[in-house]
Design a protein around this motif. Structure first.
Motif, PDB file in Angstrom:
ATOM      1  N   VAL A 323       0.835  -1.203   0.000  1.00  0.00           N
ATOM      2  CA  VAL A 323       0.000   0.000   0.000  1.00  0.00           C
ATOM      3  C   VAL A 323       0.869   1.251   0.000  1.00  0.00           C
ATOM      4  O   VAL A 323       0.637   2.194  -0.775  1.00  0.00           O
ATOM      5  N   ARG A 326       2.688   1.565  -3.509  1.00  0.00           N
ATOM      6  CA  ARG A 326       1.861   1.786  -4.697  1.00  0.00           C
ATOM      7  C   ARG A 326       0.937   2.988  -4.553  1.00  0.00           C
ATOM      8  O   ARG A 326       0.730   3.733  -5.514  1.00  0.00           O
ATOM      9  N   TRP A 327       0.362   3.194  -3.387  1.00  0.00           N
ATOM     10  CA  TRP A 327      -0.613   4.276  -3.208  1.00  0.00           C
ATOM     11  C   TRP A 327      -0.057   5.426  -2.361  1.00  0.00           C
ATOM     12  O   TRP A 327      -0.649   6.500  -2.346  1.00  0.00           O
ATOM     13  N   ALA A 331      -1.871   7.267   2.084  1.00  0.00           N
ATOM     14  CA  ALA A 331      -2.976   6.347   1.811  1.00  0.00           C
ATOM     15  C   ALA A 331      -2.987   5.203   2.818  1.00  0.00           C
ATOM     16  O   ALA A 331      -4.056   4.738   3.238  1.00  0.00           O
ATOM     17  N   LEU A 335      -6.008   4.432   5.253  1.00  0.00           N
ATOM     18  CA  LEU A 335      -6.640   3.119   5.293  1.00  0.00           C
ATOM     19  C   LEU A 335      -6.733   2.613   6.725  1.00  0.00           C
ATOM     20  O   LEU A 335      -7.755   2.063   7.141  1.00  0.00           O
ATOM     21  N   SER A 351     -10.142   4.295   0.518  1.00  0.00           N
ATOM     22  CA  SER A 351      -8.726   4.671   0.517  1.00  0.00           C
ATOM     23  C   SER A 351      -7.997   4.298  -0.762  1.00  0.00           C
ATOM     24  O   SER A 351      -7.174   5.068  -1.272  1.00  0.00           O
ATOM     25  N   LEU A 352      -8.287   3.105  -1.294  1.00  0.00           N
ATOM     26  CA  LEU A 352      -7.521   2.613  -2.439  1.00  0.00           C
ATOM     27  C   LEU A 352      -8.354   2.442  -3.705  1.00  0.00           C
ATOM     28  O   LEU A 352      -7.795   2.180  -4.777  1.00  0.00           O
ATOM     29  N   PHE A 359      -7.661  -6.457  -3.897  1.00  0.00           N
ATOM     30  CA  PHE A 359      -6.491  -6.161  -3.068  1.00  0.00           C
ATOM     31  C   PHE A 359      -5.718  -7.438  -2.751  1.00  0.00           C
ATOM     32  O   PHE A 359      -4.474  -7.447  -2.776  1.00  0.00           O
TER      33      PHE A 359
END
Length: 372
Positions: A323, A326-327, A331, A335, A351-352, A359
């Motif tokens: 997470v 990538r985000w 983020a 989350l 969040s994502l 996921f």
């Protein structure tokens, strides 16, 4: 109808009996007066902490009497102890206690104070306590230990690392307990020693409280001593992260997210690669045994297969690492906060922008790429 002569003669005797039952002269019954005296003795006795705690920064030390049992010149009191460590506790710590009192010519005196049946002991119930203060940490340990200053220094380094990983308000300080042995640690936590064998430390505290509860990082002196310097840093940063995120953690927070975030914060900024930080999981992935799902709550139970437990922690760490990579780190923090307020699918979507199945597939792909 007027009473007859015999009834009239009986009235003074009846009146006298009534007065005796009420405590001659209309006062409180003797039993109630004695209980009041016992309660008052506890109040006077608890006005100051015991002398063996003189080095601890205590405030709000008080006993609330819950029940009194009296047997002649002896009494047993069940009470609730509340106290705070000055500058560290936003809410009271403590527990239920059982006090034994005896009556002598000078009134009631407290003779002993111990944990009530079923209640957990305090560190000082195990013997004298020594306090070492750091800049951001307070370490309380069994007196005579030579490692308390080193633990305080490591905790001082852990706190800013946690603040960098968790960009949300928190106390920015921790309390660390270092009991005298693994068995003493287990006694403080109310579980068998085998449940903590091999672990460096754990964190106590209620979940989802506001303001933050009185969390304690409890060190396993045997497991902690066996760690490398890097291992001790990771362990204390991990546990301090639990303290920081406690107010955002509720029953809806997946345990893998709580543990994975704490490991992510501990490894954040270090050169540790997925293969280095997740050796047990890497072995499984290399032989084609890719996890079918993110670790469930039962996977984090102490006392079971140590390799399975290691894979659960490693998989949780790599999920949080995914997470953040990538985000973004914000983020990941978002989350975590949402997962404590919302159902997991809702938090993940918010969040994502993806559902749990998507996921999980992304996590599996990352495991295959990083460990396979």
């Amino acid at each position: 109808m007027l009473p007859g002569p015999r009834a009239v003669r009986a009235l003074p005797l009846l009146l006298c009996l009534c007065l005796l039952a009420a405590g001659c002269g209309g006062g409180r019954p003797p039993a109630a007066a004695a209980e009041r005296a016992v309660r008052q003795a506890v109040v006077h006795w608890s006005a100051r902490p015991p002398g063996r705690l003189a080095g601890l920064p205590l405030e709000g030390w008080s006993y609330e009497v819950l029940s009194v049992r009296r047997d002649g010149p002896r009494a047993s009191v069940r009470a609730r102890l509340d106290y705070r460590l000055t500058g560290y506790d936003a809410a009271p710590a403590g527990g239920e206690r059982e006090l034994a009192l005896a009556e002598d010519g000078g009134g009631w005196q407290v003779r002993s104070d111990r944990p009530a049946p079923g209640a957990l002991p305090q560190l000082w119930d195990q013997g004298p306590v020594e306090a070492v203060r750091g800049e951001r940490a307070l370490v309380l340990g069994a007196a005579g230990r030579g490692d308390l200053a080193a633990v305080a220094a490591e905790a001082d380094r852990a706190v800013p690392a946690v603040s960098a990983a968790w960009p949300r308000p928190w106390a920015g300080r921790v309390v660390v307990l270092v009991p005298g042995s693994l068995e003493a640690m287990a006694e403080l936590l109310g579980r068998p020693a085998d449940a903590y064998r091999g672990l460096g430390a754990v964190t106590t505290g209620r979940v989802g409280s506001a303001p933050a509860p009185a969390d304690r990082v409890v060190v396993n002196p045997e497991g902690y001593a066996a760690l490398s310097a890097e291992g001790r840093r990771v362990v204390l940063t991990h546990e301090a992260t639990h303290v920081a995120t406690r107010v955002a953690t509720t029953a809806t927070t997946p345990l893998w997210l709580s543990e994975g975030f704490a490991d992510w914060a501990a490894y954040r900024g270090t050169p540790t690669t997925p293969a280095q930080g997740a050796p047990a999981l890497a072995r499984e992935v290399r032989r084609g045994a890719l996890p079918a799902a993110l670790p469930g709550t039962e996977a984090f139970a102490f006392g079971g297969d140590p390799q399975a437990l290691a894979r659960a922690y490693e998989g949780a760490w790599l999920a949080c690492r995914l997470v953040a990579d990538r985000w973004g780190e914000e983020a990941l923090a978002d989350l975590y906060g949402r997962a404590g307020r919302e159902a997991w699918p809702t938090a993940l979507e918010g969040s994502l922008g993806m559902d749990p199945d998507a996921f999980t597939r992304a996590w599996q792909e990352a495991l295959r790429a990083q460990l396979g």
